[in-house]
Structure formats: C-alpha cells, structure tokens
Write a protein that holds these residues in place. Sequence first.
Motif, mmCIF file in Angstrom:
data_model
loop_
_atom_site.group_PDB
_atom_site.id
_atom_site.type_symbol
_atom_site.label_atom_id
_atom_site.label_comp_id
_atom_site.label_asym_id
_atom_site.label_seq_id
_atom_site.Cartn_x
_atom_site.Cartn_y
_atom_site.Cartn_z
ATOM 1 N N ASN A 1 0.713 -1.182 -0.077
ATOM 2 C CA ASN A 1 0.015 -0.217 -0.313
ATOM 3 C C ASN A 1 0.816 1.200 -0.009
ATOM 4 O O ASN A 1 0.323 2.359 0.109
ATOM 5 N N ASP A 2 2.241 1.157 -0.207
ATOM 6 C CA ASP A 2 3.024 2.300 -0.111
ATOM 7 C C ASP A 2 3.147 2.770 -1.475
ATOM 8 O O ASP A 2 4.267 2.411 -2.310
ATOM 9 N N GLN A 3 2.382 3.649 -1.914
ATOM 10 C CA GLN A 3 2.350 4.230 -3.207
ATOM 11 C C GLN A 3 3.248 5.376 -3.324
ATOM 12 O O GLN A 3 3.734 5.973 -2.469
ATOM 13 N N PHE A 4 3.564 5.516 -4.763
ATOM 14 C CA PHE A 4 4.605 6.733 -5.175
ATOM 15 C C PHE A 4 3.985 7.777 -4.621
ATOM 16 O O PHE A 4 2.675 8.238 -5.135
ATOM 17 N N PRO A 5 4.569 8.807 -3.912
ATOM 18 C CA PRO A 5 3.941 10.054 -3.388
ATOM 19 C C PRO A 5 3.847 11.249 -4.496
ATOM 20 O O PRO A 5 4.508 10.924 -5.730
ATOM 21 N N ASP A 6 2.743 11.992 -4.436
ATOM 22 C CA ASP A 6 2.849 13.235 -5.422
ATOM 23 C C ASP A 6 2.427 12.426 -6.707
ATOM 24 O O ASP A 6 2.749 13.235 -7.721
ATOM 25 N N LYS A 7 1.668 11.478 -6.878
ATOM 26 C CA LYS A 7 1.397 10.869 -8.362
ATOM 27 C C LYS A 7 0.021 11.007 -8.177
ATOM 28 O O LYS A 7 -0.880 10.391 -7.400
ATOM 29 N N THR A 8 -0.664 11.607 -9.514
ATOM 30 C CA THR A 8 -2.146 11.640 -9.576
ATOM 31 C C THR A 8 -2.715 10.256 -9.493
ATOM 32 O O THR A 8 -3.666 10.055 -8.836
ATOM 33 N N TYR A 9 -2.187 9.513 -10.578
ATOM 34 C CA TYR A 9 -2.810 8.120 -10.879
ATOM 35 C C TYR A 9 -1.947 7.108 -10.395
ATOM 36 O O TYR A 9 -0.821 6.919 -11.039
ATOM 37 N N THR A 10 -2.028 6.221 -9.586
ATOM 38 C CA THR A 10 -1.302 5.153 -9.313
ATOM 39 C C THR A 10 -2.202 3.798 -9.485
ATOM 40 O O THR A 10 -3.622 3.649 -8.980
ATOM 41 N N PHE A 11 -1.607 2.732 -9.853
ATOM 42 C CA PHE A 11 -2.354 1.371 -10.209
ATOM 43 C C PHE A 11 -1.457 0.118 -9.644
ATOM 44 O O PHE A 11 -0.253 0.368 -9.630
ATOM 45 N N LYS A 12 -2.209 -0.730 -9.067
ATOM 46 C CA LYS A 12 -1.759 -1.777 -8.877
ATOM 47 C C LYS A 12 -2.553 -3.259 -9.225
ATOM 48 O O LYS A 12 -3.788 -2.854 -9.021
ATOM 49 N N VAL A 13 -2.181 -4.202 -9.088
ATOM 50 C CA VAL A 13 -2.918 -5.456 -9.053
ATOM 51 C C VAL A 13 -2.525 -6.544 -8.005
ATOM 52 O O VAL A 13 -1.340 -6.804 -7.948
ATOM 53 N N PRO A 14 -3.467 -6.973 -7.403
ATOM 54 C CA PRO A 14 -3.283 -8.036 -6.187
ATOM 55 C C PRO A 14 -2.399 -9.152 -6.912
ATOM 56 O O PRO A 14 -2.900 -9.538 -8.112
ATOM 57 N N VAL A 15 -1.444 -9.553 -6.243
ATOM 58 C CA VAL A 15 -0.550 -10.725 -6.902
ATOM 59 C C VAL A 15 -1.174 -11.902 -7.344
ATOM 60 O O VAL A 15 -0.803 -12.326 -8.546
ATOM 61 N N GLN A 16 -2.293 -12.123 -6.960
ATOM 62 C CA GLN A 16 -3.077 -13.585 -7.197
ATOM 63 C C GLN A 16 -3.589 -13.478 -8.737
ATOM 64 O O GLN A 16 -3.977 -14.329 -9.191
ATOM 65 N N TYR A 17 -3.775 -12.162 -9.206
ATOM 66 C CA TYR A 17 -4.479 -11.975 -10.463
ATOM 67 C C TYR A 17 -3.359 -12.140 -11.628
ATOM 68 O O TYR A 17 -3.900 -11.948 -12.703
ATOM 69 N N VAL A 18 -2.101 -12.406 -11.006
ATOM 70 C CA VAL A 18 -1.387 -12.926 -12.284
ATOM 71 C C VAL A 18 -2.024 -14.157 -13.028
ATOM 72 O O VAL A 18 -1.688 -14.496 -14.148
ATOM 73 N N ALA A 19 -3.047 -14.830 -12.359
ATOM 74 C CA ALA A 19 -3.889 -15.863 -13.087
ATOM 75 C C ALA A 19 -4.389 -15.480 -14.357
ATOM 76 O O ALA A 19 -4.472 -16.302 -15.124
ATOM 77 N N VAL A 20 -4.423 -14.177 -14.318
ATOM 78 C CA VAL A 20 -5.331 -13.663 -15.735
ATOM 79 C C VAL A 20 -4.270 -13.669 -16.870
ATOM 80 O O VAL A 20 -4.599 -14.244 -18.015
ATOM 81 N N LEU A 21 -2.879 -13.504 -16.542
ATOM 82 C CA LEU A 21 -1.854 -13.824 -17.607
ATOM 83 C C LEU A 21 -1.796 -15.155 -17.948
ATOM 84 O O LEU A 21 -1.472 -15.515 -19.190
ATOM 85 N N LYS A 22 -1.773 -15.855 -16.917
ATOM 86 C CA LYS A 22 -1.521 -17.564 -17.054
ATOM 87 C C LYS A 22 -2.602 -17.736 -17.953
ATOM 88 O O LYS A 22 -2.401 -18.893 -18.843
ATOM 89 N N ASN A 23 -3.912 -17.502 -17.783
ATOM 90 C CA ASN A 23 -5.107 -18.163 -18.279
ATOM 91 C C ASN A 23 -5.014 -17.693 -19.960
ATOM 92 O O ASN A 23 -5.745 -18.326 -20.800
ATOM 93 N N LEU A 24 -4.207 -16.677 -20.152
ATOM 94 C CA LEU A 24 -4.160 -16.044 -21.413
ATOM 95 C C LEU A 24 -2.907 -16.742 -22.318
ATOM 96 O O LEU A 24 -2.591 -16.573 -23.406
ATOM 97 N N ASN A 25 -2.227 -17.634 -21.336
ATOM 98 C CA ASN A 25 -0.721 -18.211 -21.958
ATOM 99 C C ASN A 25 0.201 -17.305 -22.187
ATOM 100 O O ASN A 25 0.824 -17.331 -23.177
#
Length: 136
Positions: free
Chosen positions: A78-102
């Motif tokens: 939860n330690d996001q980059f300071p002073d950045k308007t938009y920050t994004f992250k993906v929970p680690v377990q959702y790497v399964a999306v990339l695995k499902n797409l091979n």
Amino acid sequence: MNNYKHFLIFLIIFFLFNMPAFSDSLSVTMAGDVMLGSWGIEEIEKNGVDYPVALLRAEYDKSDLNMCNLEAPFTNSNDQFPDKTYTFKVPVQYVAVLKNLNIDYVTLANNHIMDFGTQGLLETTKTLHENKIYYS
C-alpha cells in the motif's frame, strides 16, 4: 544490460526449448498495455480471473509465443509513489489472468510499473518468475 538485449536473449532461449523440431513457422501474438488494475480488479473479483480473457484465449492458444506490456505492478503493498495523480496496482493472485491467456513474456517499461516503488517492482518480478512468465 538493456531491455533490448534481455528480449533477444529471451527469444533465443524460448526458441531453443519450445520450438518443434522441424517447424518452418512461428506465430507470435503481441498485445499493448494490459491494465488489470483499477476497475479491472472489481470485474475480476465479480466475474473470476477468466473473465477478462475468455474471448481472446482461442486466438492466443494458436500462437507459439504470447507477449504484452504489463501496465501495473503485481503487488500487495500500500506504499504508493507520493505526489502522483494516478497510481495502479494489481493483487498478486491476479497473475492468473496472464496465465489463463498463456502469456509467455511481458515488458515492464511503462509509466505505472513503479507506482508502488521498489517493493512493487520486486513483488512483480518475483510473481512473474514464480509463474514462469519472462519479463524485461
């Protein structure tokens, strides 16, 4: 070593260990930015990790090599980059999306990969490595 050299080394290793012995062709599927963060997380939680890629899988299954740009880090930090308007992250377990797409290979060079600092990047590379997804 720059990303270009990493990519060439990856391709050589991939071809040596994954190509059929007498193949005269190679099919590659490449996607641009894959953003699984933000509202994507809500959709994955509601519909499952197969939801974002179900309609694409048939095309990706035809390819010898699947690649994309990973637009947000896989991290639980939860330690996001300071002073950045938009920050994004993906929970680690959702790497399964990339695995499902091979997905075999991702690039990390973009404006959001460091949104959660070094911790986010290290968690991302560890997650990719554990799931046998190459990166540069």
